[in-house]
Design a protein around this motif. Structure first.
Motif, short mmCIF file in Angstrom:
data_model
loop_
_atom_site.label_atom_id
_atom_site.label_comp_id
_atom_site.label_asym_id
_atom_site.label_seq_id
_atom_site.Cartn_x
_atom_site.Cartn_y
_atom_site.Cartn_z
N LYS A 291 0.83 -1.21 0.00
CA LYS A 291 0.00 0.00 0.00
C LYS A 291 0.86 1.26 0.00
CE LYS A 291 -3.87 -2.21 2.41
NZ LYS A 291 -4.66 -2.28 3.67
N ALA A 292 1.93 1.24 0.79
CA ALA A 292 2.82 2.41 0.84
C ALA A 292 3.49 2.63 -0.52
CB ALA A 292 3.87 2.22 1.93
N LEU A 293 3.89 1.53 -1.16
CA LEU A 293 4.52 1.64 -2.48
C LEU A 293 3.54 2.20 -3.50
CD1 LEU A 293 6.86 1.01 -4.46
CD2 LEU A 293 5.86 -1.28 -4.73
N ALA A 294 2.31 1.68 -3.51
CA ALA A 294 1.31 2.11 -4.51
C ALA A 294 0.91 3.57 -4.29
CB ALA A 294 0.09 1.21 -4.43
N GLU A 295 0.74 3.95 -3.05
CA GLU A 295 0.30 5.32 -2.76
C GLU A 295 1.38 6.35 -3.09
OE1 GLU A 295 -0.85 5.11 1.29
OE2 GLU A 295 -2.68 3.95 0.89
N GLY A 296 2.64 5.91 -3.14
CA GLY A 296 3.73 6.83 -3.45
C GLY A 296 4.11 6.87 -4.92
N LEU A 297 3.37 6.18 -5.77
CA LEU A 297 3.71 6.14 -7.19
C LEU A 297 3.52 7.52 -7.83
CD1 LEU A 297 2.10 2.76 -8.33
CD2 LEU A 297 4.54 3.28 -8.11
N GLU A 298 4.48 7.89 -8.63
CA GLU A 298 4.41 9.17 -9.34
C GLU A 298 4.44 8.99 -10.85
OE1 GLU A 298 7.58 11.53 -7.85
OE2 GLU A 298 6.68 11.79 -5.85
N GLU A 299 4.49 7.76 -11.31
CA GLU A 299 4.49 7.49 -12.74
C GLU A 299 3.53 6.35 -13.06
OE1 GLU A 299 8.20 5.42 -14.08
OE2 GLU A 299 8.88 5.93 -12.06
N LYS A 300 3.13 6.29 -14.30
CA LYS A 300 2.12 5.32 -14.73
C LYS A 300 2.70 3.91 -14.75
CE LYS A 300 -2.22 5.31 -16.16
NZ LYS A 300 -3.30 5.96 -15.40
N ILE A 301 1.96 2.98 -14.19
CA ILE A 301 2.33 1.56 -14.22
C ILE A 301 1.24 0.81 -14.97
CG2 ILE A 301 2.84 -0.49 -12.86
CD1 ILE A 301 4.90 1.69 -12.51
N SER A 302 1.64 0.09 -16.01
CA SER A 302 0.70 -0.73 -16.79
C SER A 302 0.95 -2.20 -16.47
CB SER A 302 0.87 -0.48 -18.29
OG SER A 302 0.59 0.86 -18.61
N ILE A 303 -0.12 -2.90 -16.12
CA ILE A 303 -0.04 -4.34 -15.87
C ILE A 303 -0.89 -5.04 -16.92
CG2 ILE A 303 -0.41 -6.22 -14.23
CD1 ILE A 303 -0.17 -4.22 -11.97
N TYR A 304 -0.25 -5.83 -17.77
CA TYR A 304 -0.95 -6.56 -18.81
C TYR A 304 -1.12 -8.02 -18.37
CZ TYR A 304 0.42 -2.51 -21.59
OH TYR A 304 0.61 -1.24 -22.05
N VAL A 305 -2.34 -8.51 -18.44
CA VAL A 305 -2.64 -9.89 -18.09
C VAL A 305 -2.87 -10.66 -19.37
CG1 VAL A 305 -4.10 -11.40 -16.71
CG2 VAL A 305 -3.81 -9.01 -16.04
N LEU A 306 -2.09 -11.71 -19.60
CA LEU A 306 -2.22 -12.48 -20.83
C LEU A 306 -3.33 -13.51 -20.69
CD1 LEU A 306 1.52 -12.98 -21.86
CD2 LEU A 306 -0.06 -11.13 -22.41
N ALA A 307 -4.55 -13.01 -20.72
CA ALA A 307 -5.76 -13.85 -20.63
C ALA A 307 -6.94 -12.98 -20.99
CB ALA A 307 -5.92 -14.43 -19.23
N ASN A 308 -8.03 -13.62 -21.42
CA ASN A 308 -9.23 -12.82 -21.61
C ASN A 308 -9.96 -12.69 -20.27
OD1 ASN A 308 -11.56 -14.82 -21.35
ND2 ASN A 308 -10.33 -15.83 -22.93
N GLU A 309 -10.74 -11.65 -20.15
CA GLU A 309 -11.31 -11.30 -18.85
C GLU A 309 -12.31 -12.33 -18.35
OE1 GLU A 309 -12.34 -6.99 -16.93
OE2 GLU A 309 -12.07 -7.12 -19.09
N GLY A 310 -12.75 -13.22 -19.21
CA GLY A 310 -13.73 -14.21 -18.78
C GLY A 310 -13.13 -15.49 -18.27
N SER A 311 -11.84 -15.71 -18.50
CA SER A 311 -11.25 -17.00 -18.11
C SER A 311 -9.94 -16.84 -17.35
CB SER A 311 -11.01 -17.86 -19.36
OG SER A 311 -10.09 -17.23 -20.24
N GLN A 312 -9.72 -15.69 -16.75
CA GLN A 312 -8.49 -15.45 -16.03
C GLN A 312 -8.51 -16.17 -14.68
OE1 GLN A 312 -11.00 -13.52 -16.23
NE2 GLN A 312 -11.12 -11.98 -14.63
N ASP A 313 -7.34 -16.29 -14.07
CA ASP A 313 -7.23 -16.85 -12.73
C ASP A 313 -7.96 -15.91 -11.76
OD1 ASP A 313 -5.82 -16.83 -9.98
OD2 ASP A 313 -5.13 -18.71 -10.86
N THR A 314 -8.97 -16.44 -11.07
CA THR A 314 -9.82 -15.57 -10.23
C THR A 314 -9.07 -15.00 -9.03
OG1 THR A 314 -10.64 -17.55 -9.10
CG2 THR A 314 -11.95 -16.70 -10.93
N THR A 315 -8.19 -15.78 -8.43
CA THR A 315 -7.42 -15.28 -7.29
C THR A 315 -6.51 -14.14 -7.72
OG1 THR A 315 -7.44 -17.48 -6.26
CG2 THR A 315 -5.82 -15.90 -5.44
N LEU A 316 -5.84 -14.32 -8.84
CA LEU A 316 -4.97 -13.28 -9.38
C LEU A 316 -5.78 -12.05 -9.78
CD1 LEU A 316 -2.03 -12.67 -10.00
CD2 LEU A 316 -2.33 -13.71 -12.25
#
Length: 703
Positions: A291-316
């Motif tokens: 939480k401390a790391l995320a709240e201190g972000l000053e630049e854009k972070i993109s996270i790409y998930v290699l899956a379609n939104e209907g069949s992704q790992d639910t926990t992830l």
């Protein structure tokens, strides 16, 4: 409303249907509880209730088919329809009656976790959240059944249509995936009737307000539709023609739209305000470091998930939702590898698996392969891999820290002396610690590079040259750090031993055997050393470390000034060494053997003037290998990671989130307890209710 609810509730027991419904739910739940909780020792009801959900497809149609259809067929509904009772009260009364019948088995089942808690540490919070989800799912099915029953005079038709609707709701996720794996407008429309996914969302250990609102709006909507159906019937009876058709149609459209809008609105609320982690291991909660790391972000972070939104790992998926909710700088996108199979080649030449992640900033990127998200170990009882931990947060937080950092600590792995090459799991641990690494041969360098935060000497099989030894000693004397793993060999290792002697450490001749049966596994050479307390070993406190084929490290009784030695791993008093290993015929201790205890791991800190050098020295050449690590469910790798963190003090953010263990504290029940409780919840309680219901029904028939 109260009078209608009371009348309806009593009628279901007079007709015996109410008892059959209660018995069916309790009997099936009892079987699953006996198998999962009593025989297998699982501490929560999650698996039980998830397995029992299918009962609603069969039992609810039989429960609801007569609630309105039978009255309509016999024309007894006209007494209610012409009475001074609002339609809303009629529908609410009947729903409360059926909900009351369903509440009886729920109340009985709610006692099960308290009973299980007497035989260990039951996961009470997870169990009751799952039970609440089960209750909401059941009430939703009942509301659907009541609506269908209001549409027809035939109980059979009502039961068949209700069965079909509930079956579609149960299977809708699979149907949507069959229509389009990537999703389209049709699957989004059909997904609104996906009853099971919202149940699984709640039952997974998250109290999700979005799923709660979904079920409540669906219950209200179907009860409203039931009221509209009765309203039409009521006005047809009272004025012989239907005058409210247009008004009812507008109201139906308005209520459907309102239900959709409410769910869309709740869906837009950040996950941190709508989800509450109920799991015992805080599986879906992010640490304060993240939480401390995320709240201190000053630049854009993109996270790409290699899956379609209907069949992704639910926990992830749930973990990523938490990240996106923490900061506006974090954006999560899904890339279907079927539609865009070459997307990952922009970031890596290696092949990666589905559900893998790519974390990118303006500086650099990191690929998190899906295989590293879960920790596994080999179960020798079933000869299969089992999941032992979830490292989603650890991997993602480490990747974010890596891609935003300006400077990375550099570690050099020495080669050229027969050193063991680390396996992929341990290279992944180096990357997770956000340490840049490079393999070097000292023959090609005049000295250890100046940017070295630490060096690694991993079990050399041949001795160092005098020149290589001096390069290492010069680096250490200048304040360098080292991770050193020794290996037993017949060769003369005098130069290598000079490196150890710099920290006052020498080697006992031969290999260590453990004489205490509680301190080794299968063979006296397969040592399970005592883990001493230190910041290095804190992550493996209470765990076994597997150290096969170890040598004994000998420490001075009084270290020289400026030298501080801390034991990390040690053997028992019953340990001893054997040097003549080639002609070894028996493992028992002989008079010529050197007796223990021995040190197998030590932290050494040496201060000379203004410089301070630290070294972690371990004496088992197989300590940091995947085969040894698998024997103790990843504990050796945790020790490796904490050792790196101890030496590489310049980690930019200092963020190191450990994996969340899947280890379950199983319940302990004797066979007599299993038989007694299993028979009670599966046979005695259902039969008692069935007998009581039969007597009431029989008495009613005689009257």
């Amino acid at each position: 409303m109260r009078a209608i609810a009371k009348r309806e509730f009593q009628s279901y027991f007079h007709s015996f249907i109410g008892c059959l419904f209660i018995v069916a739910v309790l009997f099936i739940t009892g079987i699953y509880t006996t198998v999962y909780n009593l025989l297998s020792g699982l501490p929560d009801l999650t698996y039980v209730l998830s397995g029992v959900c299918f009962i609603f497809i069969i039992a609810v149609p039989l429960l609801t088919m007569r609630v309105l259809a039978e009255e309509r067929r016999q024309r007894t509904d006209q007494l209610i329809l012409t009475a001074p009772v609002s339609v809303g009260n009629i529908v609410a009364g009947k729903f409360l009656a059926l909900g009351g019948i369903f509440t009886i088995p729920i109340l009985i089942i709610s006692v099960y976790p308290l009973i299980l808690n007497q035989f260990g540490k039951a996961a009470l919070l997870e169990s009751y959240v799952s039970l609440a989800a089960f209750y909401l799912y059941g009430l939703t099915c009942i509301a659907i059944g009541i609506f269908v029953s209001s549409l027809t005079e035939s109980q059979v038709i009502a039961a068949v249509i209700t069965f079909a609707l509930l079956f579609l709701g149960y299977m809708m996720r699979g149907i949507c995936n069959m229509i389009s794996a990537g999703g389209n407008w049709l699957t989004k429309l059909l997904g609104a009737f996906d009853l099971l996914s919202h149940y699984e969302n709640l039952a997974s250990g998250i109290f999700d307000v979005k799923s709660l609102v979904y079920y409540l709006t669906l219950i209200f909507l179907f009860l409203f539709l039931t009221a509209q159906s009765i309203q039409k019937r009521r006005y047809s009876i009272s004025v012989k023609k239907f005058k409210m058709g247009a008004y009812s149609s507008v109201m139906i459209a308005a209520m459907v739209a309102a239900a959709v809008l409410v769910n869309l609105f709740v869906g837009e609320i950040p996950a941190r305000y709508t989800t509450f982690d109920a799991t015992s291991n805080r599986l879906y909660s992010l640490s304060e470091e993240t939480k401390a790391l995320a709240e201190g972000l000053e630049e854009k972070i993109s996270i790409y998930v290699l899956a379609n939104e209907g069949s992704q790992d639910t926990t992830l998926q749930k973990t990523l939702e938490q990240y996106a909710a923490l900061s506006d700088q974090i954006e999560v996108s899904y890339v279907d590898p079927v539609v865009n199979p070459k997307f990952h080649t922009q970031y890596t030449d290696a092949s990666i698996t589905r559900n893998s992640l790519i974390v990118e900033s303006g500086k650099r990127s990191r690929v998190i392969d899906y295989s590293s998200v879960y920790e596994t170990s080999f179960d020798y009882s079933t000869y299969s891999q089992i999941v032992t931990g979830y490292d989603g947060e650890g991997q993602i937080t480490s990747a974010i820290s890596y891609v935003i950092s300006d400077d990375m600590p550099k570690m050099y792995l020495l080669e050229g002396h027969g050193e063991i090459v680390f396996e992929s799991d341990f290279y992944a641990a180096i990357e997770k610690a956000n340490i840049d690494y490079e393999t070097i041969n000292l023959l090609q360098h005049e000295a250890i590079p100046e940017d070295a935060e630490c060096i690694v000497i991993n079990a050399p099989a041949s001795d160092f040259s005098e020149d290589d030894t001096n390069k290492v000693l010069d680096y250490l004397k200048a304040g360098g750090n080292a991770l050193i793993i020794t290996a037993w060999t017949r060769e003369n290792m005098s130069n290598f031993h000079k490196i150890l002697e710099y920290y006052g450490v020498s080697m006992a001749e031969g290999l260590v055997l453990e004489g205490d049966m509680d301190a080794y596994y299968q063979s006296p050479f397969y040592i399970l050393p005592t883990v001493e307390y230190d910041s290095v070993t804190d992550s493996v406190s209470g765990s076994f470390i597997f150290a096969p084929y170890a040598q004994g490290l000998l420490l001075p009784e009084e270290p020289e000034e400026g030298l501080e030695l801390t034991t990390l791993l040690s053997t028992s008093q019953e340990s001893y060494t054997k040097s003549d290993l080639e002609s070894l015929t028996e493992y028992t201790r002989q008079e010529t053997d050197v007796s223990g205890p021995f040190v197998l791991g030590v932290k050494a800190v040496k201060t000379e003037g203004d410089s301070s050098s630290a070294a972690l020295i371990y004496s088992s050449e197989s300590l940091f290998t995947s085969s040894a690590d698998a024997m103790v469910s990843g504990a050796n790798r945790k020790l490796f990671s904490s050792s790196l963190e101890e030496l590489a003090e310049a980690i930019p953010t200092g963020v190191a989130v450990p994996a969340k263990s899947y280890d379950t504290e199983y319940l302990t029940l004797t066979q007599s307890n299993v038989v007694l409780m299993g028979c009670t919840i599966t046979l005695v309680i259902p039969l008692a209710i069935l007998t009581g219901g039969f007597l009431v029904w029989l008495k009613r028939r005689k009257v």
